[in-house]
Design a protein around this motif. Structure first.
Motif, PDB file in Angstrom:
ATOM      1  N   ILE A   1      54.034  86.254 -32.835  1.00  0.00           N
ATOM      2  CA  ILE A   1      54.354  87.442 -32.542  1.00  0.00           C
ATOM      3  C   ILE A   1      53.372  88.876 -33.303  1.00  0.00           C
ATOM      4  N   ALA A   2      52.659  88.787 -34.820  1.00  0.00           N
ATOM      5  CA  ALA A   2      51.817  88.990 -35.759  1.00  0.00           C
ATOM      6  C   ALA A   2      51.299  88.673 -36.257  1.00  0.00           C
ATOM      7  N   LYS A   3      50.322  88.325 -37.246  1.00  0.00           N
ATOM      8  CA  LYS A   3      49.753  88.113 -38.403  1.00  0.00           C
ATOM      9  C   LYS A   3      49.449  88.539 -39.582  1.00  0.00           C
ATOM     10  N   PHE A   4      49.439  88.267 -40.378  1.00  0.00           N
ATOM     11  CA  PHE A   4      48.150  89.275 -41.660  1.00  0.00           C
ATOM     12  C   PHE A   4      46.786  88.482 -42.238  1.00  0.00           C
ATOM     13  N   ASP A   5      46.116  89.732 -42.027  1.00  0.00           N
ATOM     14  CA  ASP A   5      45.114  89.664 -41.072  1.00  0.00           C
ATOM     15  C   ASP A   5      44.312  89.539 -43.093  1.00  0.00           C
ATOM     16  N   SER A   6      42.784  89.633 -43.366  1.00  0.00           N
ATOM     17  CA  SER A   6      42.263  89.816 -44.387  1.00  0.00           C
ATOM     18  C   SER A   6      42.398  91.062 -45.159  1.00  0.00           C
ATOM     19  N   SER A   7      42.211  92.059 -44.583  1.00  0.00           N
ATOM     20  CA  SER A   7      42.822  93.631 -45.055  1.00  0.00           C
ATOM     21  C   SER A   7      44.419  93.930 -45.934  1.00  0.00           C
ATOM     22  N   GLY A   8      45.589  93.075 -45.662  1.00  0.00           N
ATOM     23  CA  GLY A   8      46.187  92.663 -46.203  1.00  0.00           C
ATOM     24  C   GLY A   8      47.705  93.416 -46.099  1.00  0.00           C
ATOM     25  N   ASN A   9      47.279  93.791 -43.899  1.00  0.00           N
ATOM     26  CA  ASN A   9      48.844  93.683 -42.815  1.00  0.00           C
ATOM     27  C   ASN A   9      48.182  92.772 -42.522  1.00  0.00           C
ATOM     28  N   TRP A  10      49.740  93.687 -41.986  1.00  0.00           N
ATOM     29  CA  TRP A  10      50.282  92.614 -40.664  1.00  0.00           C
ATOM     30  C   TRP A  10      49.714  93.268 -39.570  1.00  0.00           C
ATOM     31  N   HIS A  11      49.220  93.063 -38.291  1.00  0.00           N
ATOM     32  CA  HIS A  11      49.262  93.090 -37.342  1.00  0.00           C
ATOM     33  C   HIS A  11      50.033  92.578 -36.011  1.00  0.00           C
ATOM     34  N   GLY A  12      49.818  93.020 -35.141  1.00  0.00           N
ATOM     35  CA  GLY A  12      50.789  92.783 -33.683  1.00  0.00           C
ATOM     36  C   GLY A  12      50.072  91.852 -32.771  1.00  0.00           C
ATOM     37  N   THR A  13      50.325  90.858 -32.615  1.00  0.00           N
ATOM     38  CA  THR A  13      48.931  89.607 -31.692  1.00  0.00           C
ATOM     39  C   THR A  13      49.863  89.634 -30.514  1.00  0.00           C
ATOM     40  N   LEU A  14      50.670  89.796 -29.640  1.00  0.00           N
ATOM     41  CA  LEU A  14      51.206  89.247 -28.570  1.00  0.00           C
ATOM     42  C   LEU A  14      50.632  89.935 -27.584  1.00  0.00           C
ATOM     43  N   HIS A  15      49.537  90.804 -28.324  1.00  0.00           N
ATOM     44  CA  HIS A  15      48.471  90.850 -26.442  1.00  0.00           C
ATOM     45  C   HIS A  15      46.669  89.335 -26.408  1.00  0.00           C
ATOM     46  N   ASP A  16      47.181  89.507 -27.363  1.00  0.00           N
ATOM     47  CA  ASP A  16      46.668  88.241 -28.266  1.00  0.00           C
ATOM     48  C   ASP A  16      45.967  87.109 -26.711  1.00  0.00           C
ATOM     49  N   PRO A  17      45.193  86.233 -25.811  1.00  0.00           N
ATOM     50  CA  PRO A  17      45.565  85.600 -25.071  1.00  0.00           C
ATOM     51  C   PRO A  17      46.511  84.461 -24.623  1.00  0.00           C
ATOM     52  N   LYS A  18      46.432  84.014 -25.784  1.00  0.00           N
ATOM     53  CA  LYS A  18      47.410  83.045 -26.068  1.00  0.00           C
ATOM     54  C   LYS A  18      49.158  82.926 -25.812  1.00  0.00           C
ATOM     55  N   SER A  19      49.164  84.061 -26.509  1.00  0.00           N
ATOM     56  CA  SER A  19      50.786  84.897 -26.326  1.00  0.00           C
ATOM     57  C   SER A  19      50.275  85.223 -25.494  1.00  0.00           C
ATOM     58  N   GLN A  20      49.963  85.902 -24.758  1.00  0.00           N
ATOM     59  CA  GLN A  20      49.940  86.206 -23.505  1.00  0.00           C
ATOM     60  C   GLN A  20      50.408  85.019 -22.180  1.00  0.00           C
ATOM     61  N   GLN A  21      50.163  84.576 -22.434  1.00  0.00           N
ATOM     62  CA  GLN A  21      50.095  83.170 -21.784  1.00  0.00           C
ATOM     63  C   GLN A  21      51.575  82.434 -21.800  1.00  0.00           C
ATOM     64  N   GLY A  22      51.999  82.177 -23.086  1.00  0.00           N
ATOM     65  CA  GLY A  22      52.988  82.252 -22.833  1.00  0.00           C
ATOM     66  C   GLY A  22      54.199  83.076 -22.667  1.00  0.00           C
ATOM     67  N   LEU A  23      53.972  83.860 -23.091  1.00  0.00           N
ATOM     68  CA  LEU A  23      54.831  84.915 -22.361  1.00  0.00           C
ATOM     69  C   LEU A  23      54.970  85.175 -20.978  1.00  0.00           C
ATOM     70  N   GLN A  24      53.952  84.864 -19.947  1.00  0.00           N
ATOM     71  CA  GLN A  24      53.703  84.727 -18.705  1.00  0.00           C
ATOM     72  C   GLN A  24      54.067  84.141 -18.140  1.00  0.00           C
ATOM     73  N   HIS A  25      54.322  82.707 -19.352  1.00  0.00           N
ATOM     74  CA  HIS A  25      55.616  81.193 -18.530  1.00  0.00           C
ATOM     75  C   HIS A  25      56.490  81.102 -18.569  1.00  0.00           C
TER      76      HIS A  25
END
Length: 435
Positions: A222-246
């Motif tokens: 759903i989201a990941k914690f990045d090196s800048s110290g913030n969370w950001h959404g990752t549903l648009h990432d290819p692996k997330s989209q693949q699972g959602l399409q399934h």
């Protein structure tokens, strides 16, 4: 919402030698009472009504234990519903009338850990703390500090009508791989095509817990914690989209209810009234499926619980559900309240839950349930289960139905690519801000 009237149970309770903690999670000096029988005060406890319905003997056992040990302390215990508890708790905190102890669903803890409403606790003061189920313990931990104690766990499983599968496929066993499962579902759908609205697999469109299980299965999130110290959404990432399409493909193929916008709240009834062959559900939903009115008691021997097959020949990763117990930050009775939590989550108490086929908070007592037919699927799923992002604003993401709205938009015609891009934008706006 109207505040629930507290049905107080006046009974003597608790005080013990426990390690006190300040609200920032740092251990304070131990609080010791030379003679607990002379301890006085009142401790208020809010439990969910699940405890009243499902294990009242556990509550009584702990109350009796406290009453014998600390006869001058009054315990006021009340039961609350999931629908109203958060509104009641927020109102109580605002009015400086918060309970000393409160049960929180594990998706509810983050908000209160971040906003300072919970007292920091010393993990070593609780039974099995070195062996708690990790996914559940993580829901009590913020900035490496403990703010609540795991109470019980839950995981989603497949619940299916074995008779239907027997009649349609020649086998009463649910296939163990998804490829075999979809082949069986096709046969079940064909066999019961004369039953209006029948879904071989009833998978509701807005069922985001299921959707995110498929996202997880493909390595997405759903989201990941990045090196800048913030969370950001990752549903648009290819692996997330693949699972959602399934997930979307399964819903469109097998959900024949006629309304893909209906959520999973009443899916046990769909199975129980023989309008589905299989659902992905909490194990306890089997009880609703065979209960009068919500289901059909005659299906008791036909409905079975199994591990849900997922993509790539592996079980479908489950969301880890469950509850935690917390001591509120402004309690005037920290040692008393902490001791109540300690005793309610002791090895003895957790065994009461395990004996009722409820997953306990630790791996040791969980182990026997992995081989018990009624609990094996959930018990084996819980160790590798996924959880929502441990981010300050996750509560706001849930409250604003970002994932539900994303799924609804897809089933209304928006592409997965566009829907996930929009969802990530909303998540980015909310997830880093304390809710």
């Amino acid at each position: 919402m109207k505040r629930q009237v507290l049905a107080a149970i006046s009974t003597a309770a608790l005080l013990a030698t426990v390690a006190g903690c300040s609200s920032d999670g740092k251990s304070a000096a131990p609080s010791t009472t030379p003679d607990p029988k002379n301890a006085t005060g009142t401790v208020t406890v809010w439990l969910m009504d699940d405890a009243q319905k499902s294990w009242p003997e556990l509550v009584q056992q702990v109350n009796d234990q406290f009453a014998a040990k600390y006869p001058k302390v009054e315990l006021k215990l009340s039961y609350h519903t999931w629908a109203n508890k958060i509104a009641e708790l927020d109102a109580a905190i605002k009015a400086n009338q918060a309970p000393d102890v409160v049960e929180l669903g594990n998706t509810e803890t983050m908000k209160y850990m971040v906003n300072g409403s919970l007292l920091g606790l010393d993990r070593t003061g609780f039974d099995n703390s070195d062996n708690w189920i990790k996914g559940l313990a993580d829901t009590c931990t913020y900035n490496q500090k403990l703010f609540c104690v795991p109470y019980y766990a839950g995981a989603r499983v497949g619940v299916y009508n074995a008779k239907m599968f027997q009649d349609a496929t020649g086998s009463a066993d649910l296939p163990q791989t998804e490829d075999e499962l979809t082949a069986a579902l096709d046969k079940v759908a064909q066999r019961y095509k004369g039953n209006p609205g029948f879904s071989a697999l009833y998978l509701p469109g807005p069922y985001w817990y299921a959707a995110m299980s498929y996202v997880t299965a493909y390595g997405g999130s759903i989201a990941k914690f990045d090196s800048s110290g913030n969370w950001h959404g990752t549903l648009h990432d290819p692996k997330s989209q693949q699972g959602l399409q399934h997930f979307v493909n399964l819903v469109k193929t097998y959900n024949k209810s006629g309304d893909l916008k209906v959520n999973e709240a009443k899916q046990a009834g769909v199975l129980g009234h023989e309008k589905a062959g299989l659902i992905y559900a909490n194990g306890w939903e089997l009880g609703d499926a065979i209960a009068p009115i919500t289901g059909t008691p005659a299906l008791k021997d036909s409905l079975k619980i199994v591990t849900m097959p997922g993509p790539n020949g592996k079980p479908l990763p489950s969301f880890i559900g469950g509850s935690d117990l917390a001591v509120t930050a402004k309690t005037q009775n920290a040692a008393l309240a902490t001791d109540w939590v300690r005793m309610f989550t002791s090895t003895k108490s957790e065994q009461v839950l395990a004996d009722k086929d409820t997953l306990p908070n630790n791996l040791t007592q969980l182990a026997p349930l992995k081989n018990k037919p009624a609990t094996a699927a959930a018990a084996n799923a819980v160790q590798d289960a996924w959880f929502t992002p441990a981010a300050p604003g996750w509560g706001a993401v849930e409250k604003q139905n970002v994932l539900v709205n994303m799924l609804d938009s897809i089933f209304k015609g928006k592409s997965v690519d566009e829907a996930t891009k929009d969802a990530d934008a909303q998540i980015d706006q909310l997830i880093n801000n304390p809710s």
